[in-house]
Scaffold this active site. Sequence first.
Site, short mmCIF file in Angstrom:
data_model
loop_
_atom_site.label_atom_id
_atom_site.label_comp_id
_atom_site.label_asym_id
_atom_site.label_seq_id
_atom_site.Cartn_x
_atom_site.Cartn_y
_atom_site.Cartn_z
N HIS A 36 0.81 -1.21 0.00
CA HIS A 36 0.00 0.00 0.00
C HIS A 36 0.85 1.27 0.00
O HIS A 36 0.31 2.36 -0.22
CB HIS A 36 -0.95 0.00 1.20
CG HIS A 36 -2.01 -1.04 1.12
ND1 HIS A 36 -3.30 -0.76 0.70
CD2 HIS A 36 -2.00 -2.37 1.39
CE1 HIS A 36 -4.03 -1.86 0.72
NE2 HIS A 36 -3.26 -2.86 1.14
N ASP A 83 3.80 9.44 -1.24
CA ASP A 83 2.65 8.64 -0.82
C ASP A 83 2.40 7.54 -1.83
O ASP A 83 2.54 7.75 -3.04
CB ASP A 83 1.39 9.51 -0.70
CG ASP A 83 0.58 9.20 0.54
OD1 ASP A 83 0.70 8.07 1.06
OD2 ASP A 83 -0.14 10.09 1.01
#
Length: 473
Positions: free
Chosen positions: A159, A367
């Site tokens: 993730h 991110d």
Amino acid sequence: MSRLVVVSNRVPVPTPGTPPAGGLAVALSGAMKARGGLWFGWSGRTLPPDAGEPRAAELTESEGVTYAVVDLSERDLDDYYAGFSNRMLWPLFHYRMDLTEFTRVNLAGYHRVNRLFSRLLAPQIAADDAIWVHDYHLIPLAAELRSIGCKNRMGFFLHIPFPPPDILTVLPNHADVVRSLAAYDVVGFQTPIDVENFETYVRREKIGRRLPDGRFVVHGRTVRVEAYPVGIETQTFADVAAASERNALVRRTKESLGDRKLIIGVDRLDYSKGIAERIQAFETFLLLDPEWRGRCTYLQITPKSRGEVPEYAAMEREVAGLAGRINGTFSELDWTPLRYVNRTVGRNALAGLYRYARVGLVTPLRDGMNLVAKEFVAAQDPENPGVLLLSRFAGAASELDGALLTNPYDVDGTAGSIARALDMPLEERKDRWSSMFERILEYDVAWWCRSFLDALENEEAAPPQAGRIAAVS
């Protein structure tokens, strides 16, 4: 259809009377309910000091899904979770080599917990189960399961970003990490850049090659490695935002703002999110564009995170100090430029605040994806949408082509982008929003779940068709 076994660091065991943990939990539990499933991981609880190692997982049944949880010792949490996972892998994979802290003790704890998970999970696995492991805490799990005879199809999804070789090789055991990834049948990353970084590492280290069909041979095993960008429950979130007029917090916030434009940022307190740089950009914006003083308000919602890690405590002090400095410099009796909220805000209220905001600031330094960006887009009013100001270093930048891209390290440039977003004409806002909404509506969290599982259960499955869209400035 085989049963689905999901493994994650924490397990969202349903609690009567409380809403689901989020879109990701809803999608995974939905897939398990449709075919029968088991969700395994840490309970969130710690063992008494003299309890010894757990001998079995604690099982809970709910709506056709078995939740299997394990308590961990304080030592395991210190070494595996706070130590190697969050003081080595997390900063390194977010390109923060300066914050990494490697110790052999923490590494041993990381493998000890993965070995414990494999031992307690193995009795729960049937021969035809498909196993889907999630995130950086559990990279070695497939290798541990293979070592005790598990032959099931296993997939892994990361993730967070996968760094380029020059950063990954800072990790003393980088070779073991990639060897562990090769124990899976499918490895999913968030973006094509992550796949490129993996391929470059494999090529440089001379441990494998890419096959003509796109799969990889790594350490003698054939592995499908693809980008599967995670999505949100787009339509559901849009519906919640549209109904937010009834939310008391949203109503009070609107009343307190009057006719001022709302700028919003929502982030967990983490050094990867670029919160300090963003606040400095807002300060610069107020200095360079004084005509906006008193006409806009910046709301930064930042729940605390990992308070036991010294770097997070230091960042909390820094951000609070910056907020105080701005308000001390620019505030008027009837206007506070920055509202800094250090607690969690409910999902329904957040959807309404996104919808009301003229500008959404999503400016992480790095991110994997950043679902706040997609939630902001989903929440907008089609007749009067706000503007997403998005870091080019967020994984979402490869999909959201209508965002204003910014470099969060460029404080002056970000300040200029805030001014541009506030001044953007309605027609341009509509054009930018519509392309992004269509994108996230088609490639939502259900698509993500379905495309990964198709690859996991069908060795010859075609790569996902989400593709890559270059965002424009």
